[in-house]
Write a protein that holds these residues in place. Structure first.
Motif, PDB file in Angstrom:
ATOM      1  N   ALA A  27       0.830  -1.206   0.000  1.00 44.23           N
ATOM      2  CA  ALA A  27       0.000   0.000   0.000  1.00 44.23           C
ATOM      3  C   ALA A  27       0.865   1.258   0.000  1.00 44.23           C
ATOM      4  O   ALA A  27       0.629   2.199  -0.775  1.00 44.23           O
ATOM      5  N   LYS A  28       1.883   1.276   0.843  1.00 42.91           N
ATOM      6  CA  LYS A  28       2.761   2.449   0.922  1.00 42.91           C
ATOM      7  C   LYS A  28       3.523   2.657  -0.387  1.00 42.91           C
ATOM      8  O   LYS A  28       3.722   3.785  -0.832  1.00 42.91           O
ATOM      9  N   ARG A  29       3.941   1.561  -1.008  1.00 41.86           N
ATOM     10  CA  ARG A  29       4.685   1.669  -2.260  1.00 41.86           C
ATOM     11  C   ARG A  29       3.801   2.241  -3.363  1.00 41.86           C
ATOM     12  O   ARG A  29       4.233   3.108  -4.148  1.00 41.86           O
ATOM     13  N   LEU A  30       2.557   1.776  -3.448  1.00 36.84           N
ATOM     14  CA  LEU A  30       1.637   2.314  -4.448  1.00 36.84           C
ATOM     15  C   LEU A  30       1.358   3.791  -4.196  1.00 36.84           C
ATOM     16  O   LEU A  30       1.265   4.592  -5.139  1.00 36.84           O
ATOM     17  N   GLN A  31       1.253   4.165  -2.932  1.00 34.55           N
ATOM     18  CA  GLN A  31       1.047   5.584  -2.601  1.00 34.55           C
ATOM     19  C   GLN A  31       2.263   6.407  -3.031  1.00 34.55           C
ATOM     20  O   GLN A  31       2.112   7.515  -3.573  1.00 34.55           O
ATOM     21  N   GLN A  32       3.455   5.879  -2.796  1.00 33.71           N
ATOM     22  CA  GLN A  32       4.669   6.582  -3.219  1.00 33.71           C
ATOM     23  C   GLN A  32       4.717   6.780  -4.726  1.00 33.71           C
ATOM     24  O   GLN A  32       5.268   7.774  -5.215  1.00 33.71           O
ATOM     25  N   ARG A  33       4.122   5.847  -5.457  1.00 34.88           N
ATOM     26  CA  ARG A  33       4.105   5.940  -6.915  1.00 34.88           C
ATOM     27  C   ARG A  33       3.007   6.873  -7.436  1.00 34.88           C
ATOM     28  O   ARG A  33       2.899   7.090  -8.635  1.00 34.88           O
ATOM     29  N   GLY A  34       2.168   7.398  -6.533  1.00 33.13           N
ATOM     30  CA  GLY A  34       1.176   8.376  -6.951  1.00 33.13           C
ATOM     31  C   GLY A  34      -0.268   7.967  -6.793  1.00 33.13           C
ATOM     32  O   GLY A  34      -1.177   8.728  -7.150  1.00 33.13           O
ATOM     33  N   ALA A  35      -0.520   6.772  -6.255  1.00 37.62           N
ATOM     34  CA  ALA A  35      -1.903   6.351  -6.017  1.00 37.62           C
ATOM     35  C   ALA A  35      -2.473   7.100  -4.816  1.00 37.62           C
ATOM     36  O   ALA A  35      -1.740   7.490  -3.907  1.00 37.62           O
ATOM     37  N   THR A  36      -3.779   7.282  -4.829  1.00 39.88           N
ATOM     38  CA  THR A  36      -4.479   7.785  -3.645  1.00 39.88           C
ATOM     39  C   THR A  36      -4.787   6.593  -2.755  1.00 39.88           C
ATOM     40  O   THR A  36      -5.434   5.642  -3.182  1.00 39.88           O
ATOM     41  N   LEU A  37      -4.308   6.633  -1.520  1.00 38.43           N
ATOM     42  CA  LEU A  37      -4.507   5.519  -0.594  1.00 38.43           C
ATOM     43  C   LEU A  37      -5.636   5.848   0.379  1.00 38.43           C
ATOM     44  O   LEU A  37      -5.594   6.874   1.063  1.00 38.43           O
ATOM     45  N   ILE A  38      -6.633   4.985   0.413  1.00 40.74           N
ATOM     46  CA  ILE A  38      -7.736   5.122   1.362  1.00 40.74           C
ATOM     47  C   ILE A  38      -7.683   3.914   2.289  1.00 40.74           C
ATOM     48  O   ILE A  38      -7.911   2.787   1.852  1.00 40.74           O
ATOM     49  N   ASP A  39      -7.333   4.160   3.533  1.00 42.55           N
ATOM     50  CA  ASP A  39      -7.096   3.107   4.517  1.00 42.55           C
ATOM     51  C   ASP A  39      -8.341   2.957   5.386  1.00 42.55           C
ATOM     52  O   ASP A  39      -8.634   3.830   6.213  1.00 42.55           O
ATOM     53  N   ALA A  40      -9.064   1.851   5.206  1.00 34.16           N
ATOM     54  CA  ALA A  40     -10.308   1.644   5.954  1.00 34.16           C
ATOM     55  C   ALA A  40     -10.056   1.597   7.457  1.00 34.16           C
ATOM     56  O   ALA A  40     -10.858   2.121   8.243  1.00 34.16           O
ATOM     57  N   ASP A  41      -8.954   0.990   7.869  1.00 33.60           N
ATOM     58  CA  ASP A  41      -8.635   0.930   9.301  1.00 33.60           C
ATOM     59  C   ASP A  41      -8.349   2.315   9.860  1.00 33.60           C
ATOM     60  O   ASP A  41      -8.757   2.647  10.976  1.00 33.60           O
ATOM     61  N   GLN A  42      -7.641   3.127   9.076  1.00 34.07           N
ATOM     62  CA  GLN A  42      -7.327   4.480   9.528  1.00 34.07           C
ATOM     63  C   GLN A  42      -8.605   5.311   9.681  1.00 34.07           C
ATOM     64  O   GLN A  42      -8.759   6.062  10.653  1.00 34.07           O
ATOM     65  N   ILE A  43      -9.516   5.170   8.742  1.00 35.36           N
ATOM     66  CA  ILE A  43     -10.793   5.870   8.854  1.00 35.36           C
ATOM     67  C   ILE A  43     -11.541   5.392  10.089  1.00 35.36           C
ATOM     68  O   ILE A  43     -12.093   6.197  10.860  1.00 35.36           O
ATOM     69  N   SER A  44     -11.560   4.077  10.315  1.00 39.11           N
ATOM     70  CA  SER A  44     -12.232   3.526  11.482  1.00 39.11           C
ATOM     71  C   SER A  44     -11.629   4.072  12.770  1.00 39.11           C
ATOM     72  O   SER A  44     -12.357   4.423  13.715  1.00 39.11           O
ATOM     73  N   ARG A  45     -10.300   4.163  12.823  1.00 40.91           N
ATOM     74  CA  ARG A  45      -9.644   4.691  14.027  1.00 40.91           C
ATOM     75  C   ARG A  45     -10.018   6.149  14.270  1.00 40.91           C
ATOM     76  O   ARG A  45     -10.227   6.562  15.411  1.00 40.91           O
ATOM     77  N   LEU A 196       9.638  -7.395  -3.916  1.00 42.84           N
ATOM     78  CA  LEU A 196       8.236  -7.041  -3.687  1.00 42.84           C
ATOM     79  C   LEU A 196       7.952  -5.634  -4.203  1.00 42.84           C
ATOM     80  O   LEU A 196       6.931  -5.393  -4.865  1.00 42.84           O
ATOM     81  N   ASN A 197       8.859  -4.714  -3.941  1.00 37.83           N
ATOM     82  CA  ASN A 197       8.692  -3.353  -4.448  1.00 37.83           C
ATOM     83  C   ASN A 197       8.705  -3.327  -5.977  1.00 37.83           C
ATOM     84  O   ASN A 197       7.936  -2.585  -6.603  1.00 37.83           O
ATOM     85  N   ALA A 198       9.571  -4.140  -6.580  1.00 39.76           N
ATOM     86  CA  ALA A 198       9.643  -4.177  -8.041  1.00 39.76           C
ATOM     87  C   ALA A 198       8.331  -4.692  -8.640  1.00 39.76           C
ATOM     88  O   ALA A 198       7.838  -4.157  -9.649  1.00 39.76           O
ATOM     89  N   SER A 199       7.742  -5.706  -8.006  1.00 38.22           N
ATOM     90  CA  SER A 199       6.456  -6.225  -8.484  1.00 38.22           C
ATOM     91  C   SER A 199       5.351  -5.188  -8.303  1.00 38.22           C
ATOM     92  O   SER A 199       4.478  -5.036  -9.161  1.00 38.22           O
ATOM     93  N   THR A 200       5.404  -4.472  -7.182  1.00 35.79           N
ATOM     94  CA  THR A 200       4.416  -3.422  -6.932  1.00 35.79           C
ATOM     95  C   THR A 200       4.569  -2.290  -7.936  1.00 35.79           C
ATOM     96  O   THR A 200       3.577  -1.738  -8.440  1.00 35.79           O
ATOM     97  N   ASP A 201       5.812  -1.955  -8.257  1.00 32.58           N
ATOM     98  CA  ASP A 201       6.062  -0.914  -9.248  1.00 32.58           C
ATOM     99  C   ASP A 201       5.505  -1.299 -10.617  1.00 32.58           C
ATOM    100  O   ASP A 201       5.009  -0.450 -11.368  1.00 32.58           O
ATOM    101  N   GLN A 202       5.580  -2.576 -10.940  1.00 33.33           N
ATOM    102  CA  GLN A 202       5.030  -3.046 -12.221  1.00 33.33           C
ATOM    103  C   GLN A 202       3.523  -2.812 -12.258  1.00 33.33           C
ATOM    104  O   GLN A 202       2.963  -2.370 -13.285  1.00 33.33           O
TER     105      GLN A 202
END
Length: 209
Positions: A27-45, A196-202
């Motif tokens: 999740a963090k890697r995708l966010q670093q690449r420019g995705a908008t991250l919506i964390d359901a647990d964070q919202i719940s907290r 793992l990061n390389a696969s996420t980057d793909q």
């Protein structure tokens, strides 16, 4: 690729995986690449922190003893309650889910207005809840063996094997998550953080990030 190319923008990607799978790293890697991250647990907290929007309804449904001295949800007591009583879990979900959905929709609209290409919904219990799939365009599962999950969580959190196994028992089985997946990232023995990061980057590249 056609699924990605013809989906509405932004593409709504559900990200899930059992505890210790490495989902948060992806999740963090995708966010670093420019995705908008919506964390359901964070919202719940945030909804159950002091002053959170869910607290009045929780106090009414479960009693004031579930609110701690700081005015927030007593997470330890609530965790014990919902693990022991499925009906209590359902009551809590009936309170939280509409509020989480409202906040999620707001964040999605923000991403749309800003021209975002990918919204990643980090949802630990995506498969278990049964409510998220119709709201997503695809599901990415971070996968590993249960024995690996146990080893990682014991090392990371200092929990006993029995404690970790009780957490796993409350989550979907590995086969259930894999059956719900459109894509799978395997993160087990032999997979380094770099690979793992390389696969996420793909995956990020597929979405034009």
């Amino acid at each position: 690729m056609s699924l990605i190319q013809h989906a509405q923008a932004p593409y709504r990607l559900g990200l899930t995986g059992g505890i210790g799978s490495g989902k948060s790293t992806v999740a963090k890697r995708l966010q670093q690449r420019g995705a908008t991250l919506i964390d359901a647990d964070q919202i719940s907290r945030s909804l159950t922190a002091a002053g959170g929007a869910a607290l009045p309804a929780i106090a009414t449904a479960f009693g004031p003893d579930l609110i701690d001295a700081q005015g927030a949800l007593d997470r330890g007591r609530m965790r014990e309650l919902v693990f022991a009583d499925p009906e209590a879990r359902q009551r809590l979900e009936r309170i939280l889910h509409p509020l989480i959905a409202e906040q999620t929709q707001h964040l999605q609209q923000q991403a749309l207005s800003q021209g975002g290409k990918l919204v990643v919904h980090d949802i630990p219990l995506l498969v278990e809840s049964g409510r998220w799939r119709p709201e997503l365009d695809g599901v990415l599962v971070v996968d590993c063996r249960e024995s690996t999950q146990i080893e990682r969580v014991m090392a990371r959190n200092g929990l006993s094997q029995a404690a970790v196994q009780s957490i796993l028992a409350a989550q979907a089985k590995r086969a259930q998550r894999l059956a719900a997946a459109d894509w799978v990232l395997y993160n087990d023995e032999g997979v380094t953080i770099e690979s793992l990061n390389a696969s996420t980057d793909q995956i990020a590249t597929w979405f034009g990030l």
